[in-house]
Structures are given as C-alpha cells and as structure tokens.
Design a protein around this motif. Structure first.
Motif, PDB file in Angstrom:
ATOM      1  N   PRO A   1      34.317   3.038  30.529  1.00 27.51           N
ATOM      2  CA  PRO A   1      35.562   2.325  30.804  1.00 27.51           C
ATOM      3  C   PRO A   1      36.072   1.602  29.562  1.00 27.51           C
ATOM      4  O   PRO A   1      35.294   1.066  28.779  1.00 27.51           O
ATOM      5  N   ILE A   2      37.381   1.618  29.405  1.00 27.25           N
ATOM      6  CA  ILE A   2      38.015   0.971  28.254  1.00 27.25           C
ATOM      7  C   ILE A   2      38.970  -0.094  28.760  1.00 27.25           C
ATOM      8  O   ILE A   2      39.822   0.165  29.599  1.00 27.25           O
ATOM      9  N   ILE A   3      38.823  -1.301  28.231  1.00 34.72           N
ATOM     10  CA  ILE A   3      39.734  -2.401  28.525  1.00 34.72           C
ATOM     11  C   ILE A   3      40.520  -2.660  27.252  1.00 34.72           C
ATOM     12  O   ILE A   3      39.959  -2.980  26.211  1.00 34.72           O
ATOM     13  N   PHE A   4      41.823  -2.515  27.344  1.00 35.91           N
ATOM     14  CA  PHE A   4      42.708  -2.663  26.199  1.00 35.91           C
ATOM     15  C   PHE A   4      43.217  -4.098  26.183  1.00 35.91           C
ATOM     16  O   PHE A   4      43.797  -4.565  27.163  1.00 35.91           O
ATOM     17  N   ILE A   5      43.019  -4.802  25.070  1.00 38.02           N
ATOM     18  CA  ILE A   5      43.472  -6.184  24.930  1.00 38.02           C
ATOM     19  C   ILE A   5      44.395  -6.260  23.718  1.00 38.02           C
ATOM     20  O   ILE A   5      44.041  -5.795  22.632  1.00 38.02           O
ATOM     21  N   THR A   6      45.567  -6.841  23.921  1.00 40.16           N
ATOM     22  CA  THR A   6      46.530  -6.928  22.830  1.00 40.16           C
ATOM     23  C   THR A   6      47.327  -8.220  22.911  1.00 40.16           C
ATOM     24  O   THR A   6      47.410  -8.850  23.967  1.00 40.16           O
ATOM     25  N   GLY A   7      47.901  -8.596  21.814  1.00 38.70           N
ATOM     26  CA  GLY A   7      48.804  -9.740  21.772  1.00 38.70           C
ATOM     27  C   GLY A   7      50.249  -9.309  21.846  1.00 38.70           C
ATOM     28  O   GLY A   7      51.144 -10.144  21.926  1.00 38.70           O
ATOM     29  N   TYR A   8      50.491  -8.006  21.806  1.00 38.99           N
ATOM     30  CA  TYR A   8      51.852  -7.470  21.788  1.00 38.99           C
ATOM     31  C   TYR A   8      52.035  -6.387  22.846  1.00 38.99           C
ATOM     32  O   TYR A   8      52.335  -5.246  22.533  1.00 38.99           O
TER      33      TYR A   8
END
Length: 82
Positions: free
Chosen positions: A2-9
């Motif tokens: 599983p991949i959790i994508f975390i971004t500020g944009y």
C-alpha cells in the motif's frame, strides 16, 4: 504494497494521478498524527485483505489444476443456473 501519498500541494489532477498509480490514500499537509495513523491502519487492513484473497485464489487454482480432465469439463457448468 500500500502507498500513502502525502503532499503539501494537493490538487484534483494530482490526486487522480496518484490514485490511478495505486495510492490507497492521498493526504495533504498539514495533517494530524491521528489522520496519518488512521491512513496507515486502513492501508494495512486493505493489504491483509488483498493478500488473503490472493492466497485463496492461489489455493483454488491449485485445486483446479489437480482435477482430472473429466472433472474440469464438468466444472464448466458450475454453478448451475437457476
């Protein structure tokens, strides 16, 4: 995995692209510890479920492969249509 994508944009096109690429979650900063931990727990549960399903499918494939030719032919009509 599983991949959790975390971004500020985060924006909609980026979110869609990440999800299509296989992300199970798309989070934008700032985020709380509870949100991140919840996403991780959810991802682990989904992964366990997927792995269990894959193991079950592999078991069924192995059982099918062990059938004789005659037994395989009879399975073409299973389950019966009511």
């Amino acid at each position: 995995m599983p991949i959790i994508f975390i971004t500020g944009y985060g924006d909609v096109p980026t979110t869609v692209q990440a999800m299509k690429a296989g992300a199970v979650e798309f989070l934008t900063k700032p985020l709380s510890d509870d949100v991140l931990l919840g996403a991780i727990q959810n991802a682990i549960e989904r992964s366990k479920t997927a792995l269990g399903h894959e193991a079950e499918m592999q078991s069924l494939r192995e059982r099918y492969e062990s059938l004789t030719r005659r037994e395989r032919r009879s399975w073409r009509w299973w389950p019966p249509v009511c």
